[in-house]
Design an enzyme around this catalytic site. Structure first.
Site: not given
Ligand code: AMP
Length: 303
Positions: A36-37, A150, A186
């Protein structure tokens, strides 16, 4: 790849890039990096001359009973991953250089910070808004990249950047999922085997709710009820913080489905809090230039 720890050095380096006409892309993270990051990093690399990634587990966005101490940290693994992506600078400040003795300022974006996760994590989003404001002031990027995983954080950052006249483009990036649909996070590392097997219920709940909306159901109470039932049927779900249908701009709970719709969930599986969301495009509003948030997100450029 260069590692920087001192905010002033980071700032001066970034200003030099800008002065020579180079664009700087910035990806703020708390580390324990996953795909994702990395998707944010790749997007920044595509769109900018220089990419800066920060790793900072921000203490002010964790509540007193939350997981700041045990939040996963893997600076060596993260450094390797970012080297492989050919990131230019990794910014890893000390807590004391971000919050030196005597630090008194708090950035708060009203109203939208109190909705959804904000109602269950008091102070969380002012911690996020404060640290992101600081990081944007230090790194001075042309563009900053945030995951739509988010979603509320993304809406809050867009608002604060607009309200505070900050010269940065905020780019929202799609949610990256595991093969079984679980949104990468995470915190997924906290799940034991049986909890991990149960966790995709969150995505299934959102997918099925979005199908109901797309099939023409506009009764939000029905959708909300459906979502709660689906989640509660999974014994591993210990608490539902929220599950429902929201306005993607104001984050208010909708009383009827009219335009583009955000469906969002926050649950606990054991002690682990998982969040996920989906944007459902209105059937009556397929015009890509209609100006709603959904379309702004998909068109990449913001504000
Ligand atoms: P974090 O390290 O959790 O603070 O996340 C750093 C950035 O990565 C935030 O903008 C997140 O929204 C984004 N991010 C985290 N997980 C995902 C994911 N599964 N897909 C896309 N972006 C993500």
């Amino acid at each position: 790849m260069e590692m920087m720890r001192v905010p002033r050095i980071m700032h001066n380096t970034s200003v030099k890039f800008c002065m020579t006409g180079q664009t700087v892309g910035f990806v703020p993270t708390m580390g324990a990096l996953h795909e994702g990051h990395i998707s944010l990093v790749r997007r920044s690399k595509q769109e900018n001359d220089v990419t800066v990634v920060s790793i900072f587990v921000n203490p002010t966005q964790f509540g007193p009973s939350e997981d700041f101490e045990r939040y996963p940290r893997d600076i060596e693994g993260d450094t390797e991953k970012l080297k492989k992506e050919e990131v230019d600078i990794i910014f890893v400040p000390e807590i004391s250089s971000i919050y030196p003795e005597g630090f008194l300022t708090n950035v708060k974006v009203k109203k939208i910070s109190e909705k959804l996760c904000g109602a269950f994590r008091p102070g969380h989003f002012s911690g996020v808004a404060t640290v992101v404001t600081k990081l944007l002031n230090i790194v001075k990027p042309t563009r900053a990249y945030f995951g739509l995983k988010d979603f509320q954080q993304y809406v809050i950052i867009r608002k604060l950047v607009k309200d505070l006249n900050m010269e940065v483009e905020i780019v929202g990036c799609p949610i990256v999922r595991e093969q079984d649909g679980l949104a990468m996070s995470s915190r997924n590392a906290y799940l034991d085997k049986s909890q991990r097997e149960a966790a995709p219920v969150v995505n299934r709940c959102l997918t099925e709710a979005s199908e109901l909306i797309k099939s023409g159901i506009i009764n939000v109470y029905y959708i909300k009820e459906f979502m709660h039932e689906k989640l509660l049927k999974e014994p591993a779900v210990s608490v539902i913080d929220y599950a429902g249908v929201y306005d993607p701009d104001t984050l208010d709970e909708l009383s009827e489905i009219k335009g583009d719709t955000l469906i969002a969930v926050a649950v606990r599986i054991g002690e682990t809090r998982l969040i996920d969301n989906m944007l459902v495009e209105s059937r009556e509003n397929p015009d890509p230039d209609s100006g709603n948030l959904k379309n702004k997100v998909s068109k990449k450029k913001e504000i």
